[in-house]
Design a protein around this motif. Structure first.
Motif, PDB file in Angstrom:
ATOM      1  N   ILE A  12       0.825  -1.213   0.000  1.00  0.00           N
ATOM      2  CA  ILE A  12       0.000   0.000   0.000  1.00  0.00           C
ATOM      3  C   ILE A  12       0.857   1.260   0.000  1.00  0.00           C
ATOM      4  N   GLU A  13       1.832   1.323   0.893  1.00  0.00           N
ATOM      5  CA  GLU A  13       2.668   2.530   0.976  1.00  0.00           C
ATOM      6  C   GLU A  13       3.389   2.793  -0.332  1.00  0.00           C
ATOM      7  N   ALA A  14       3.925   1.743  -0.938  1.00  0.00           N
ATOM      8  CA  ALA A  14       4.629   1.917  -2.214  1.00  0.00           C
ATOM      9  C   ALA A  14       3.696   2.458  -3.288  1.00  0.00           C
ATOM     10  N   ALA A  15       2.470   1.943  -3.333  1.00  0.00           N
ATOM     11  CA  ALA A  15       1.501   2.413  -4.331  1.00  0.00           C
ATOM     12  C   ALA A  15       1.153   3.880  -4.109  1.00  0.00           C
ATOM     13  N   LEU A  16       1.032   4.297  -2.849  1.00  0.00           N
ATOM     14  CA  LEU A  16       0.736   5.704  -2.563  1.00  0.00           C
ATOM     15  C   LEU A  16       1.909   6.601  -2.955  1.00  0.00           C
ATOM     16  N   ILE A  17       3.105   6.201  -2.590  1.00  0.00           N
ATOM     17  CA  ILE A  17       4.297   7.011  -2.891  1.00  0.00           C
ATOM     18  C   ILE A  17       4.514   7.130  -4.401  1.00  0.00           C
ATOM     19  N   LYS A  18       4.282   6.038  -5.140  1.00  0.00           N
ATOM     20  CA  LYS A  18       4.439   6.048  -6.600  1.00  0.00           C
ATOM     21  C   LYS A  18       3.242   6.694  -7.293  1.00  0.00           C
ATOM     22  N   GLN A  19       2.266   7.139  -6.511  1.00  0.00           N
ATOM     23  CA  GLN A  19       1.026   7.749  -7.004  1.00  0.00           C
ATOM     24  C   GLN A  19       0.227   6.804  -7.893  1.00  0.00           C
ATOM     25  N   GLU A  20       0.318   5.502  -7.575  1.00  0.00           N
ATOM     26  CA  GLU A  20      -0.522   4.500  -8.225  1.00  0.00           C
ATOM     27  C   GLU A  20      -1.863   4.417  -7.499  1.00  0.00           C
ATOM     28  N   ALA A  21      -1.920   5.034  -6.326  1.00  0.00           N
ATOM     29  CA  ALA A  21      -3.152   5.105  -5.539  1.00  0.00           C
ATOM     30  C   ALA A  21      -3.190   6.476  -4.876  1.00  0.00           C
ATOM     31  N   ASP A  22      -4.390   6.986  -4.668  1.00  0.00           N
ATOM     32  CA  ASP A  22      -4.550   8.301  -4.048  1.00  0.00           C
ATOM     33  C   ASP A  22      -4.833   8.209  -2.557  1.00  0.00           C
ATOM     34  N   VAL A  23      -5.604   7.209  -2.166  1.00  0.00           N
ATOM     35  CA  VAL A  23      -5.964   7.032  -0.767  1.00  0.00           C
ATOM     36  C   VAL A  23      -6.122   5.535  -0.519  1.00  0.00           C
ATOM     37  N   ALA A  24      -5.818   5.116   0.691  1.00  0.00           N
ATOM     38  CA  ALA A  24      -5.938   3.700   1.041  1.00  0.00           C
ATOM     39  C   ALA A  24      -6.518   3.564   2.439  1.00  0.00           C
ATOM     40  N   VAL A  25      -7.266   2.508   2.640  1.00  0.00           N
ATOM     41  CA  VAL A  25      -7.724   2.135   3.972  1.00  0.00           C
ATOM     42  C   VAL A  25      -6.904   0.912   4.352  1.00  0.00           C
ATOM     43  N   ALA A  26      -6.227   1.005   5.489  1.00  0.00           N
ATOM     44  CA  ALA A  26      -5.286  -0.051   5.851  1.00  0.00           C
ATOM     45  C   ALA A  26      -5.143  -0.158   7.358  1.00  0.00           C
ATOM     46  N   VAL A  27      -4.461  -1.215   7.759  1.00  0.00           N
ATOM     47  CA  VAL A  27      -4.106  -1.394   9.161  1.00  0.00           C
ATOM     48  C   VAL A  27      -2.934  -0.457   9.460  1.00  0.00           C
ATOM     49  N   LEU A  28      -3.066   0.301  10.548  1.00  0.00           N
ATOM     50  CA  LEU A  28      -1.987   1.191  10.980  1.00  0.00           C
ATOM     51  C   LEU A  28      -1.304   0.520  12.164  1.00  0.00           C
ATOM     52  N   HIS A  29      -0.253  -0.236  11.893  1.00  0.00           N
ATOM     53  CA  HIS A  29       0.389  -0.971  12.978  1.00  0.00           C
ATOM     54  C   HIS A  29       1.852  -0.605  13.185  1.00  0.00           C
TER      55      HIS A  29
END
Length: 184
Positions: A12-29
């Motif tokens: 998820i983080e990689a996709a956000l940083i590469k701007q392959e995704a704009d927003v994500a819902v994920a576990v914050l651990h």
């Protein structure tokens, strides 16, 4: 336009940083990478899924008679998954060890296997979601960490992304309300 895509937490983080995704819902651990912003949505408690045939009704009863190592069969997500990591952290705080005897890739499979009598399972107690027949819920002590769900994004949000996060917050509020009703 909104497109949903399921991804594993590490991707998820990689996709956000590469701007392959704009927003994500994920576990914050764990701490997120540089440039990522988080919005905490809800904490969900973990629980033990037990076969209805089990005589145990509390976590203390599951642990009774053990010298720190629980020998009951345990069904869990792989140790790389946040649910498994959080559960094991809670055990470690209590100086307990409970190694999984079966690892599966989906929380639903855990409940399915528990209902078939294959052992106990590590589950997420989602308010308003019924557990399957053949499975009883055993609450974990309050010092076990919860599973924290949040939204992640980079930079300023576009209107559609803001609307999505607002809807996620509304749903999270409903989950918290269901959870507090259940406690009362």
């Amino acid at each position: 336009r909104l497109t949903l895509k399921e991804m594993s937490n590490p991707n998820i983080e990689a996709a956000l940083i590469k701007q392959e995704a704009d927003v994500a819902v994920a576990v914050l651990h764990r701490k997120t990478g540089a440039g990522l912003k988080t919005v905490k949505l809800v904490d969900l408690p973990l629980a033990i899924a037990a076969p209805v045939t089990s005589s145990a009704t509390t976590f203390r009863e599951i642990c009774s008679g053990s010298s720190g190592e629980l020998l009951h069969p345990l069904i869990s997500l792989p140790k790389s998954e946040p649910v498994a990591q959080i559960f094991q952290q809670g055990l470690t705080k209590r100086e307990l060890r409970w190694a999984p005897s079966m690892e599966v890739n989906e929380l639903g499979l855990i409940l399915n296997y528990v209902s078939r009598g294959f052992g106990y399972g590590v589950a997420v107690d989602i308010p308003g979601v019924d557990w399957p027949e053949g499975v009883k819920k055993i609450k974990l002590p309050s010092d076990f960490p919860p599973l924290t769900i949040g939204a992640l994004h980079t930079g300023d949000l576009k209107p559609l992304e803001e609307a999505f996060i607002a809807l996620a917050k509304t749903h999270a509020t409903k989950l918290r309300q269901l959870s507090s009703k259940k406690k009362n």
